[in-house]
Write a protein that holds these residues in place. Structure first.
Motif, PDB file in Angstrom:
ATOM      1  N   SER A 217      37.997 -14.582   3.815  1.00 22.30           N
ATOM      2  CA  SER A 217      38.095 -15.805   4.618  1.00 22.30           C
ATOM      3  C   SER A 217      37.246 -15.714   5.881  1.00 22.30           C
ATOM      4  CB  SER A 217      39.544 -16.083   4.993  1.00 22.30           C
ATOM      5  OG  SER A 217      40.297 -16.348   3.843  1.00 22.30           O
ATOM      6  N   LEU A 218      37.239 -14.546   6.507  1.00 20.84           N
ATOM      7  CA  LEU A 218      36.429 -14.341   7.706  1.00 20.84           C
ATOM      8  C   LEU A 218      34.947 -14.502   7.371  1.00 20.84           C
ATOM      9  CD1 LEU A 218      36.310 -13.553  10.707  1.00 20.84           C
ATOM     10  CD2 LEU A 218      36.384 -11.175   9.992  1.00 20.84           C
ATOM     11  N   VAL A 219      34.519 -13.919   6.265  1.00 19.11           N
ATOM     12  CA  VAL A 219      33.114 -14.018   5.844  1.00 19.11           C
ATOM     13  C   VAL A 219      32.745 -15.475   5.546  1.00 19.11           C
ATOM     14  CG1 VAL A 219      31.465 -13.412   4.015  1.00 19.11           C
ATOM     15  CG2 VAL A 219      32.973 -11.652   4.980  1.00 19.11           C
ATOM     16  N   ILE A 220      33.600 -16.159   4.802  1.00 22.91           N
ATOM     17  CA  ILE A 220      33.323 -17.556   4.450  1.00 22.91           C
ATOM     18  C   ILE A 220      33.256 -18.423   5.703  1.00 22.91           C
ATOM     19  CG2 ILE A 220      34.272 -19.603   3.315  1.00 22.91           C
ATOM     20  CD1 ILE A 220      35.343 -17.658   1.130  1.00 22.91           C
ATOM     21  N   THR A 221      34.194 -18.238   6.605  1.00 20.11           N
ATOM     22  CA  THR A 221      34.207 -19.031   7.839  1.00 20.11           C
ATOM     23  C   THR A 221      32.956 -18.764   8.670  1.00 20.11           C
ATOM     24  OG1 THR A 221      36.616 -19.061   7.867  1.00 20.11           O
ATOM     25  CG2 THR A 221      35.507 -19.517   9.953  1.00 20.11           C
TER      26      THR A 221
ATOM     27  N   LEU B 237      26.510  -9.266  -1.322  1.00 16.00           N
ATOM     28  CA  LEU B 237      27.825  -9.821  -1.638  1.00 16.00           C
ATOM     29  C   LEU B 237      28.099 -11.057  -0.775  1.00 16.00           C
ATOM     30  CD1 LEU B 237      30.531  -9.760  -3.100  1.00 16.00           C
ATOM     31  CD2 LEU B 237      31.321  -8.087  -1.401  1.00 16.00           C
ATOM     32  N   VAL B 238      27.765 -10.977   0.504  1.00 20.24           N
ATOM     33  CA  VAL B 238      27.955 -12.128   1.397  1.00 20.24           C
ATOM     34  C   VAL B 238      27.137 -13.313   0.892  1.00 20.24           C
ATOM     35  CG1 VAL B 238      27.475 -13.028   3.723  1.00 20.24           C
ATOM     36  CG2 VAL B 238      28.604 -10.817   3.447  1.00 20.24           C
ATOM     37  N   GLU B 239      25.918 -13.066   0.456  1.00 20.46           N
ATOM     38  CA  GLU B 239      25.082 -14.157  -0.064  1.00 20.46           C
ATOM     39  C   GLU B 239      25.729 -14.804  -1.286  1.00 20.46           C
ATOM     40  OE1 GLU B 239      22.373 -15.812   1.044  1.00 20.46           O
ATOM     41  OE2 GLU B 239      22.696 -14.657   2.858  1.00 20.46           O
TER      42      GLU B 239
ATOM     43  N   LYS C 132      28.696 -16.777  -0.106  1.00 19.30           N
ATOM     44  CA  LYS C 132      28.179 -17.964   0.580  1.00 19.30           C
ATOM     45  C   LYS C 132      27.785 -19.030  -0.443  1.00 19.30           C
ATOM     46  CE  LYS C 132      24.456 -19.147   3.769  1.00 19.30           C
ATOM     47  NZ  LYS C 132      23.344 -18.578   4.520  1.00 19.30           N
ATOM     48  N   LYS C 133      27.112 -18.628  -1.484  1.00 16.80           N
ATOM     49  CA  LYS C 133      26.684 -19.578  -2.525  1.00 16.80           C
ATOM     50  C   LYS C 133      27.879 -20.246  -3.187  1.00 16.80           C
ATOM     51  CE  LYS C 133      22.427 -17.167  -3.712  1.00 16.80           C
ATOM     52  NZ  LYS C 133      21.788 -16.335  -4.737  1.00 16.80           N
ATOM     53  N   GLN C 134      28.964 -19.513  -3.320  1.00 16.16           N
ATOM     54  CA  GLN C 134      30.138 -20.041  -4.002  1.00 16.16           C
ATOM     55  C   GLN C 134      30.971 -20.973  -3.139  1.00 16.16           C
ATOM     56  OE1 GLN C 134      30.866 -19.416  -7.319  1.00 16.16           O
ATOM     57  NE2 GLN C 134      28.840 -18.552  -7.211  1.00 16.16           N
ATOM     58  N   HIS C 135      30.864 -20.847  -1.815  1.00 17.66           N
ATOM     59  CA  HIS C 135      31.800 -21.564  -0.949  1.00 17.66           C
ATOM     60  C   HIS C 135      31.164 -22.530   0.039  1.00 17.66           C
ATOM     61  CE1 HIS C 135      34.229 -18.286  -2.481  1.00 17.66           C
ATOM     62  NE2 HIS C 135      35.202 -19.143  -2.355  1.00 17.66           N
TER      63      HIS C 135
END
Length: 135
Positions: A62-66, A126-128, A131-134
């Motif tokens: 959640s932190l990464v997505i935000t 992984l973050v990329e 990010k693409k998914q969300h």
């Protein structure tokens, strides 16, 4: 570019998102399971304490997505530099320290490991994908 990605993503979502589920299951979920496994190992070895390792992983996610999904919203504002001025390396270092302090046993000194460039590159990939998914 980004516009093409958003157009493709929008069409994928409108068509039911079948490929998104596949990417989520094949790429992202196994990596999140690995993170959960690391947390569980830390609990078993007495380094961490956590009642629900899966929720800890979801908190990190959640932190990464935000962080990533708000990048454009904060661009040009007073918060832009606070959030994104140090780049992803600053963000990774923060998340690592935040996570270790949050999972460490009460009263025990916290030793935050240094992560290698290779691991940081893997995390960036992984973050990329997240990010693409969300976004």
């Amino acid at each position: 570019g980004g516009r093409d990605y958003h157009r493709i993503l929008s069409r994928e979502v409108a068509e039911g998102g079948g490929h998104l589920d596949s990417i989520l299951q094949q790429y992202i979920m196994p990596r999140l399971n690995l993170i959960e496994g690391v947390i569980k190992q830390g609990i078993e070895s007495g380094i961490f304490e956590c009642k629900n390792p899966f929720l800890a992983v979801m908190g990190i996610l959640s932190l990464v997505i935000t962080y990533e999904s708000n990048r454009d919203k904060f661009r040009g504002t007073e918060w832009d530099g606070k959030l994104y001025g140090g780049g992803r390396e600053m963000f990774f270092d923060f998340v690592l320290e935040y996570t270790f302090k949050g999972l460490s046993r009460a009263g025990r000194p916290v030793e935050v490991p240094k992560i290698s460039r290779e691991v940081k590159k893997a995390l960036e990939a992984l973050v990329e994908e997240i990010k693409k998914q969300h976004i």
